[in-house]
Motif scaffolding. Structure first.
Motif, PDB file in Angstrom:
ATOM      1  N   THR A 189       0.858  -1.254  -0.066  1.00 23.03           N
ATOM      2  CA  THR A 189       0.026   0.014  -0.070  1.00 23.03           C
ATOM      3  C   THR A 189       0.993   1.216  -0.012  1.00 23.03           C
ATOM      4  OG1 THR A 189      -1.589  -1.207   1.192  1.00 23.03           O
ATOM      5  CG2 THR A 189      -2.015   0.921   1.162  1.00 23.03           C
ATOM      6  N   VAL A 190       0.344   2.268  -0.731  1.00 21.79           N
ATOM      7  CA  VAL A 190       0.819   3.676  -0.596  1.00 21.79           C
ATOM      8  C   VAL A 190      -0.179   4.449  -0.063  1.00 21.79           C
ATOM      9  CG1 VAL A 190       2.942   3.205  -1.989  1.00 21.79           C
ATOM     10  CG2 VAL A 190       0.549   4.071  -3.080  1.00 21.79           C
ATOM     11  N   TYR A 191       0.299   5.606   0.352  1.00 20.73           N
ATOM     12  CA  TYR A 191      -0.553   6.587   1.075  1.00 20.73           C
ATOM     13  C   TYR A 191      -0.355   8.028   0.519  1.00 20.73           C
ATOM     14  CZ  TYR A 191       0.412   2.445   3.803  1.00 20.73           C
ATOM     15  OH  TYR A 191       0.512   1.142   4.197  1.00 20.73           O
ATOM     16  N   ARG A 192      -1.723   8.550   0.309  1.00 22.53           N
ATOM     17  CA  ARG A 192      -1.691  10.167   0.325  1.00 22.53           C
ATOM     18  C   ARG A 192      -2.589  10.837   0.749  1.00 22.53           C
ATOM     19  NH1 ARG A 192       0.193  10.327  -5.395  1.00 22.53           N
ATOM     20  NH2 ARG A 192       1.845   8.565  -5.502  1.00 22.53           N
ATOM     21  N   ALA A 193      -2.491  11.861   1.304  1.00 21.35           N
ATOM     22  CA  ALA A 193      -3.470  12.668   2.163  1.00 21.35           C
ATOM     23  C   ALA A 193      -4.741  13.057   1.276  1.00 21.35           C
ATOM     24  CB  ALA A 193      -2.915  13.762   2.620  1.00 21.35           C
ATOM     25  N   GLY A 194      -5.679  13.469   2.014  1.00 18.49           N
ATOM     26  CA  GLY A 194      -6.691  14.013   1.190  1.00 18.49           C
ATOM     27  C   GLY A 194      -7.973  12.820   0.957  1.00 18.49           C
ATOM     28  N   GLY A 195      -8.145  11.804   1.503  1.00 20.96           N
ATOM     29  CA  GLY A 195      -9.136  10.919   1.251  1.00 20.96           C
ATOM     30  C   GLY A 195     -10.586  11.456   1.574  1.00 20.96           C
ATOM     31  N   GLU A 196     -11.502  10.574   1.112  1.00 19.90           N
ATOM     32  CA  GLU A 196     -12.902  10.767   1.986  1.00 19.90           C
ATOM     33  C   GLU A 196     -12.969  10.624   3.476  1.00 19.90           C
ATOM     34  OE1 GLU A 196     -15.549   8.650  -0.323  1.00 19.90           O
ATOM     35  OE2 GLU A 196     -15.065   9.571  -2.225  1.00 19.90           O
ATOM     36  N   GLU A 197     -13.847  11.206   4.112  1.00 20.78           N
ATOM     37  CA  GLU A 197     -14.092  11.250   5.599  1.00 20.78           C
ATOM     38  C   GLU A 197     -12.710  11.293   6.487  1.00 20.78           C
ATOM     39  OE1 GLU A 197     -16.098   7.210   6.040  1.00 20.78           O
ATOM     40  OE2 GLU A 197     -16.976   7.433   4.500  1.00 20.78           O
ATOM     41  N   GLY A 198     -12.078  11.997   5.954  1.00 20.72           N
ATOM     42  CA  GLY A 198     -10.643  12.447   6.821  1.00 20.72           C
ATOM     43  C   GLY A 198      -9.603  11.200   6.845  1.00 20.72           C
ATOM     44  N   LEU A 199      -9.991  10.113   5.783  1.00 19.55           N
ATOM     45  CA  LEU A 199      -9.028   9.363   5.596  1.00 19.55           C
ATOM     46  C   LEU A 199      -8.182   9.538   4.550  1.00 19.55           C
ATOM     47  CD1 LEU A 199     -11.355   6.089   5.833  1.00 19.55           C
ATOM     48  CD2 LEU A 199     -10.119   7.156   7.781  1.00 19.55           C
ATOM     49  N   ALA A 200      -7.068   8.515   4.455  1.00 18.10           N
ATOM     50  CA  ALA A 200      -6.076   8.754   3.347  1.00 18.10           C
ATOM     51  C   ALA A 200      -6.858   8.194   2.002  1.00 18.10           C
ATOM     52  CB  ALA A 200      -4.825   8.148   3.818  1.00 18.10           C
ATOM     53  N   ARG A 201      -5.802   8.609   0.899  1.00 23.15           N
ATOM     54  CA  ARG A 201      -6.016   7.871  -0.439  1.00 23.15           C
ATOM     55  C   ARG A 201      -4.895   6.875  -0.427  1.00 23.15           C
ATOM     56  NH1 ARG A 201      -4.854  11.609  -4.499  1.00 23.15           N
ATOM     57  NH2 ARG A 201      -3.515  13.035  -3.197  1.00 23.15           N
ATOM     58  N   GLU A 202      -5.503   5.662  -0.210  1.00 21.30           N
ATOM     59  CA  GLU A 202      -4.757   4.487  -0.378  1.00 21.30           C
ATOM     60  C   GLU A 202      -4.727   3.728  -1.721  1.00 21.30           C
ATOM     61  OE1 GLU A 202      -5.316   2.186   3.122  1.00 21.30           O
ATOM     62  OE2 GLU A 202      -5.155   3.557   4.500  1.00 21.30           O
ATOM     63  N   HIS A 203      -3.642   3.268  -2.365  1.00 19.93           N
ATOM     64  CA  HIS A 203      -3.773   2.383  -3.339  1.00 19.93           C
ATOM     65  C   HIS A 203      -2.751   1.102  -3.250  1.00 19.93           C
ATOM     66  CE1 HIS A 203      -0.601   4.955  -5.388  1.00 19.93           C
ATOM     67  NE2 HIS A 203      -0.346   3.448  -6.176  1.00 19.93           N
ATOM     68  N   HIS A 204      -3.186  -0.038  -3.930  1.00 18.91           N
ATOM     69  CA  HIS A 204      -2.088  -0.952  -3.790  1.00 18.91           C
ATOM     70  C   HIS A 204      -1.207  -0.926  -4.909  1.00 18.91           C
ATOM     71  CE1 HIS A 204      -0.815  -4.972  -1.970  1.00 18.91           C
ATOM     72  NE2 HIS A 204      -0.316  -5.167  -3.052  1.00 18.91           N
ATOM     73  N   GLY A 205       0.269  -0.661  -4.732  1.00 17.64           N
ATOM     74  CA  GLY A 205       1.295  -0.542  -5.838  1.00 17.64           C
ATOM     75  C   GLY A 205       1.938  -1.653  -5.970  1.00 17.64           C
ATOM     76  N   LEU A 206       2.543  -1.830  -7.206  1.00 14.14           N
ATOM     77  CA  LEU A 206       3.545  -2.725  -7.546  1.00 14.14           C
ATOM     78  C   LEU A 206       4.792  -2.057  -8.128  1.00 14.14           C
ATOM     79  CD1 LEU A 206       4.097  -5.818  -7.790  1.00 14.14           C
ATOM     80  CD2 LEU A 206       3.329  -5.623  -9.951  1.00 14.14           C
ATOM     81  N   GLY A 207       5.825  -2.128  -7.345  1.00 11.21           N
ATOM     82  CA  GLY A 207       7.112  -1.888  -7.830  1.00 11.21           C
ATOM     83  C   GLY A 207       8.211  -2.561  -7.950  1.00 11.21           C
ATOM     84  N   ALA A 208       9.012  -2.361  -8.868  1.00  8.00           N
ATOM     85  CA  ALA A 208      10.182  -3.161  -8.919  1.00  8.00           C
ATOM     86  C   ALA A 208      11.390  -2.493  -9.252  1.00  8.00           C
ATOM     87  CB  ALA A 208       9.959  -4.158 -10.516  1.00  8.00           C
ATOM     88  N   LEU A 209      12.696  -2.953  -8.864  1.00  6.94           N
ATOM     89  CA  LEU A 209      13.985  -2.245  -9.060  1.00  6.94           C
ATOM     90  C   LEU A 209      14.934  -3.333  -9.396  1.00  6.94           C
ATOM     91  CD1 LEU A 209      15.414   0.357  -6.794  1.00  6.94           C
ATOM     92  CD2 LEU A 209      16.864  -1.622  -7.519  1.00  6.94           C
ATOM     93  N   LEU A 210      15.559  -2.901 -10.556  1.00  7.17           N
ATOM     94  CA  LEU A 210      16.869  -3.853 -10.899  1.00  7.17           C
ATOM     95  C   LEU A 210      17.970  -3.089 -10.996  1.00  7.17           C
ATOM     96  CD1 LEU A 210      15.090  -4.746 -14.247  1.00  7.17           C
ATOM     97  CD2 LEU A 210      14.927  -5.880 -12.317  1.00  7.17           C
ATOM     98  N   HIS A 211      19.036  -3.724 -10.328  1.00 10.17           N
ATOM     99  CA  HIS A 211      20.438  -3.150 -10.227  1.00 10.17           C
ATOM    100  C   HIS A 211      21.362  -4.225 -10.622  1.00 10.17           C
ATOM    101  CE1 HIS A 211      23.984  -1.753  -8.159  1.00 10.17           C
ATOM    102  NE2 HIS A 211      23.655  -0.503  -8.384  1.00 10.17           N
TER     103      HIS A 211
END
Lengths: 359, 811
Positions: free
Chosen positions: B592-614
């Motif tokens: 999950t990642v989080y941003r302020a400013g969701g409904e009812e005082g909550l956050a805007r959350e979404h389920h992210g998928l991230g990858a990193l290659l090195h």
């Protein structure tokens, strides 16, 4: 003439039989059967012979040519097979070298594989998987779960609060997956069978506590779901996770949102519930108790049902006199720790590939 | 809470061994966390001895050589060298003989002390762990000064005389059971759990009496916060040390000994659960106590010597000179009982639990008393504690109890009555229990039970009135005592239940599995991060990533905001592993990642998928092959596999992100929806994490799921062979490859099955500002075999279309 043909044939047969390579064979083919070779010349000259001779010589020369061609073909195949075999022997590899290029697979994090395993068990038991917000109102995290206004869990030392800009409800990082109990009941009418996996937060950090961890909530509500049903459901779970011969015991406990409340122990899989090992030493996993505490549970407190408003979405709603059910909350880290022997909870979030690759 | 077993047995002794008691208490809701031992492990070798003689050691000033009768059969005396100044002939003492193991683990041996062999040891209190070292009486224990009931014959086992080996239960008391914070409350639980008889409460015999008491005055100005305040007065109090039995008992219960009066308050508290406070009445100005709300900013000095600043929700107790204590939390230094105290006012009060909880947390001041009061004690408990304390004050301090008791508030007279429907018990538990048995269990727990039409009318004992208010609470009482072991293990009916994952959940699993299949390891990062993360990611002010959720009470600044992106935790994990395990790191996170400013005082959350290659994807092998180097196209290839696997049609376009290489940075779209980002990390960002070239992607799995088909429809294909043709074309650099393939596809018509770029060339041969791309075109028809002649018109249209975007066919 005929003698000459037989002589050529015999000479060629001898040399073809002795040829050791396909190159030699090709040279012999040119020498005996090529355009300028004697035998084809003879054949071409047959027309000039007198008719009495023509038939005999032609037939003999033709027979000799066909026989030599067949012999070369046969010998070519023999040599090719031999050369292929020799080549294959030469091409032998060290079969003990590793495969290349490598095709390594990655891995799921042990918390993910554990969570999925648990989800799958409960899916099999008829529970649907639901999820909900991690940043949650105090209403759902505490109030609607029958926590008194002064319950210690609400303290700043026990719960992370979110900074508010201006007015609005008090918001926390959920301290358990339980707030989804009321949200699930608000969204769906009974009967309801759900499990809710997710991340939760408490300000605590040592070898057995991290400020974030993961739970799986369970909730079953219908007209007649009993504490015995909870026991049976968790027995199925315990056997699926820890082995067919496991047992569970329910110990009375206290939680604000269940009544009766219980803590659930599973018989220790390390010592088969005996508390000690074959050599007589104390079991290091259960510390001699024979039981491992795995989760908290109970029958849903009627006050929690009373917090669920009846709406179009969940009609006829959750009348505490008409519905009853059970709920539990279990820790994914705890299960993974017990099962795999990971010694320190903090290692889960360090993400060292030497740990990640093990599971 | 610690309960010494002999103390518990005074009120309920089931005659079971300690493990059976542990099991019964644990299985009825009073969890035994541990069984501790106060004193020695084994009592062998510890005996009563009589000192026959004590002579000066010839070679040591401070040692005496004692002949001690330890009851040897042959009548021989033991020679013991003793350093205690108080040892003397004629005393009866506690002796450890050779072979005895002291609480500190040392096994006693015959030992030469300044040339004389000592055959044992005459013991002091701390050597037996009877009390903590600092509280010991000086010198050895002189048994005949203790006024013990026991026979003191030499050789008698010491354990029969002194509590030298006491089992102590360490109990977990749940917050709803403050009645079990006293030994008698635990005894009642043991009684209900085992059926063993329960003695009368220790407060039944009260030497005191009700009625007016003139020696002091109490005024309660805030009865809402102080439902009851009781006080008694004792005169002729002789302050001194407590007797050994009391000190030993307190030590076993985990309490330090202070003086007889303070020890009595602690003893009464441990027995009844109710804290008490002893005032030196002569130090209470005006002999008057006033209970009132504090003024905002008011300051009080507490017993621990600290000055505390109060607010107007807190309660103080005043005398005529001002505040003497913070009610229910800590007493004041001014009126503390001291060695010269002769008149004691014993205060026992009931406070509002929530108020005490608030005060103690607000002041950061937790005491034994506050931790009890905050769980809401009941007014009845006041007189329990007064009675126990009064008896001991008279017995142990020689005090005179003045007649009368100040009692402001009193206790409710009536018990609450709750109807318990018999059938509800079985219906909730799944185990029917007879009404008689229900009544028996409830009565053992001090409830009253009267038959009613459909069950029982149950009266709630005063000490349980906070916890037991409803029928379901009574069912719990019955369930836990009857034993949850009795419950059958059944499964619910599961009407209408069909366990399933949602589409989004299945997409998430498929995405994770796809990356695992490509060799990536999943990490689980922290939801928390530090505000400076955004600076290190070069995120400018006003950027949407700056709309973070901040925590009001973080554990540290490094964990004070919720992550607005997965990139930070991927970078952290990459740095950790590159430093420890080498440069090749291929990881992903699904979280999950989080941003302020969701409904009812909550956050805007979404389920992210991230990858990193090195480094490289896969280590170099002996054959010389090496995995792809972590760069833009390696990451893009992964993303293509992933989204292709999920059936998501997507596009990738140049777009800059603050933390990505500006020339190797892209946005990923499905239709008009932004799925996420793809690119190589900005070198300055990589440097922040001590990394070399690294590539990432991060997408919103919720949006991916929305774009992924739930069901895939069959696409028919024919049985005729394909026709492949290659095509090399030069194009201006500004024309992206995607435009080239789209142009070809459009012009190629329905029989153009596939377009694949298999070569890319830039250099002198194609000239500045242009590049050459080689394509393989695959044509196929459903119903026939295509020939070069068949596709010639199509090829011409393709060449014409390419010319329109600046393309020229090569050679």
């Amino acid at each position: 003439m005929i003698d000459r043909i037989e002589q050529l044939r015999s000479e060629a047969e001898g040399e073809i039989g002795a040829a050791a390579t396909s190159e030699e064979l090709e040279q012999l083919r040119v020498r005996f059967l090529g355009r300028k070779a004697e035998l084809p010349q003879l054949l071409r000259g047959v027309a000039q012979l007198d008719p009495a001779e023509r038939g005999k010589v032609g037939a003999a020369a033709n027979a000799a040519r066909q026989a030599l061609e067949a012999l070369i073909e046969e010998r070519t195949a023999q040599l090719a097979a031999a050369e292929l075999s020799a080549g294959l022997v030469h091409d032998a590899v060290d079969v003990t070298l590793p495969g290349a290029p490598a095709q390594p697979l990655g891995s799921l994090h042990v918390l993910t594989s554990t969570r999925r395993e648990l989800e799958d068990i409960f899916l099999g038991l008829g529970f649907t998987v639901m999820e909900g917000p991690e940043i949650e109102t105090v209403h759902y995290n505490f109030d609607a779960l029958n926590h008194s206004p002064t319950h210690p869990a609400r303290a700043r030392t026990d719960t992370f609060y979110v900074q508010r800009s201006g007015e609005g409800p008090e918001v926390v990082l959920r301290t358990h997956t339980s707030p989804m109990q009321v949200r699930a009941m608000e969204a769906h009418p009974p009967p309801l069978y759900v499990v809710i996996p997710g991340r939760v937060y408490r300000p605590d950090s040592d070898a057995t506590h991290t400020p974030q961890f993961h739970q799986i909530e369970g909730l079953a509500v219908d007209e007649d779901i009993t504490l015995a049903d909870l026991k049976g459901t968790l027995l199925s779970f315990a056997r699926a996770v820890f082995g067919e011969t496991r047992d569970v015991r329910l110990r009375p406990h206290f939680f604000p949102f269940t009544e009766p409340s219980v803590e659930v122990d599973v018989s220790c899989f390390h010592c088969s519930g005996k508390g000690f090992m074959a050599d007589g030493s104390r079991c290091p996993l259960c510390k001699g108790e024979g039981w491992l505490e795995v989760l908290g549970a109970g029958e849903v407190d009627p006050n929690v049902f009373a917090f669920v408003p009846t709406t179009a979405a969940n009609a006829p709603g959750y009348d505490p006199e008409k519905v009853q059910g059970f709920a539990w909350g279990l820790g994914v880290e705890r299960i993974a720790m017990l099962k795999h022997g990971v010694p320190d909870l903090r290692m889960y979030f360090e993400n060292d590939l030497r740990l990640l690759g093990q599971f | 809470m610690r309960v010494p077993l002999p103390w518990l047995y005074e009120y309920c002794d089931p005659g079971l061994d300690v493990h059976a008691i542990e099991e019964r208490l644990t299985m009825t809701g009073t969890k035994v966390e541990a069984i501790l031992r106060q004193g020695v492990e084994h009592t062998e070798g510890f005996v009563v001895g009589r000192v026959i003689s004590a002579e000066q050691h010839p070679d040591a000033d401070r040692l005496k050589v004692c002949e001690v009768d330890v009851g040897a059969r042959d009548g021989a005396h033991a020679t013991i060298v003793c350093g205690a100044p108080n040892v003397a002939g004629g005393q009866t003492v506690a002796v450890a003989t050779p072979g005895a193991v002291l609480p500190n683990g040392i096994e006693l041996d015959r030992r030469k002390l300044r040339g004389i062999v000592s055959e044992g040891m005459i013991l002091a209190e701390d050597e037996l762990d009877l009390v903590a070292g600092a509280e010991r009486a000086p010198g050895i224990i002189v048994l005949d000064e203790l006024m013990l009931d026991a026979e003191l014959a030499p050789g008698a086992p010491l354990a029969e005389v002194l509590p030298i080996a006491t089992d102590v239960l360490e109990l977990e008391i749940t917050p709803n059971r403050p009645d079990c914070l006293g030994v008698y409350g635990v005894a009642r639980e043991l009684h209900a759990a085992t059926g063993a008889p329960l003695s009368e409460p220790p407060w039944v015999a009260d030497p005191g009496a009700e009625g007016a008491l003139g020696a002091a005055e109490v005024i309660v100005e805030c009865p809402d916060l102080c439902p009851r305040f009781t006080a008694r007065v004792f005169e002729d109090v002789a302050i001194g040390p407590s007797p050994l039995w009391l000190r030993a008992r307190l030590a076993a219960a985990g309490q330090r000994s202070i003086s007889n009066v303070v020890d009595i308050t602690n003893y009464a508290m441990l027995l009844t659960g109710q804290p008490l406070h002893a005032f030196d009445l002569d130090r209470v100005a005006g002999a008057k106590l006033v209970v009132r709300r504090a003024g905002a900013g008011e300051r009080v000095q507490t017993l621990d010597g600290q000055t505390r600043t109060l607010d107007d929700e807190m309660v103080v107790i005043d005398d005529d000179d001002g505040p003497t204590s913070i009610a229910g939390v800590m007493g004041g230094a001014r009126s503390e009982v001291g060695s010269d105290t002769t008149r004691v006012l014993m205060e026992v009060a009931t406070w509002s639990g929530p108020n005490i909880h608030r005060t103690s947390w607000a002041l950061g001041l937790r005491s034994e008393a506050s931790s009890r009061f905050e769980k809401q004690l009941q007014p009845e408990q006041c007189m329990h504690a007064q009675a126990v304390a009064a008896r001991l004050m008279v017995e142990l301090c020689g005090a005179t109890l003045l007649p009368g008791t100040i009692d402001v508030g009193g206790a409710p007279a009536e018990r609450e009555v709750i109807r318990l429907r018999q059938a509800r018990v079985g219906a909730l538990l799944g185990l029917p229990i007879e009404r008689e048995r229900q009544a028996e269990i409830l009565r053992a727990l001090d409830f009253t039970a009267r038959d009613a039409a459909d069950g029982l009318d149950v009266g709630v004992p005063p000490l349980r009135r906070s916890d037991v208010t409803r029928e379901v609470d009574l069912i719990e009482e019955i369930a836990r005592i009857e034993g949850l072991e009795q419950l059958p293990a059944t499964l619910p009916a599961r009407r209408g239940a069909a366990g399933r994952l949602s589409h989004a959940q299945r997409v998430r699993r498929a995405a994770e599995d796809a990356l695992v299949g490509r060799g990536l390891h999943e990490i689980v990062g922290w939801s928390f991060t530090e505000p400076s993360l955004l600076d290190r990611l070069q995120v400018p002010a006003g950027h949407p990533l700056r709309e973070v959720v901040a925590i009001e009470n973080p554990m540290s600044d490094g964990q004070s905001i919720m992550r607005p992106t997965l990139i930070g935790s991927l970078l952290d994990a990459a740095r950790h592993n590159v430093a420890r395990n080498g440069p090749d790191v291929a990881i992903f996170e699904s979280g999950t990642v989080y941003r302020a400013g969701g409904e009812e005082g909550l956050a805007r959350e979404h389920h992210g998928l991230g990858a990193l290659l090195h480094g490289h994807l896969g280590a170099r092998t002996w054959g010389g092959q090496e995995g792809a180097e972590a760069g833009f196209f390696a990451a893009k290839a992964l993303l293509e596999s992933l989204l292709g696997h999920l059936g998501v049609r997507f596009t990738v376009e140049r777009e800059e992100w603050p933390f990505l290489h500006p020339g190797r940075s892209a946005a990923v779209h499905a239709d008009a929806q932004l799925l996420g980002l793809l690119g190589e990390l900005h070198p300055l960002v990589s440097e922040q994490w001590d990394l070399d070239r690294a590539a990432v992607f991060a997408i919103d799995l919720g949006k991916v799921a929305a774009a992924a088909p739930e069901v895939r429809a069959f696409v028919p294909f024919g049985s005729f062979p394909p026709l492949r043709q290659d095509l090399a074309v030069t194009l201006p650099d500004a024309v992206p490859a995607a435009q080239l393939t789209a142009t070809v596809r459009e012009a190629g018509g329905p029989e153009l099955e596939d377009v694949r770029i298999f070569d890319l060339y830039t250099g002198e041969q194609v000239g500045e500002g242009r590049r050459s791309l080689a394509l393989t075109l695959t044509f196929r028809a459903i119903e026939r075999t295509l020939t070069d002649e068949d596709v010639a018109p199509r090829r011409k249209r393709i060449v014409d279309a390419l010319a329109a975007i600046g393309g020229e066919l090569r050679g």
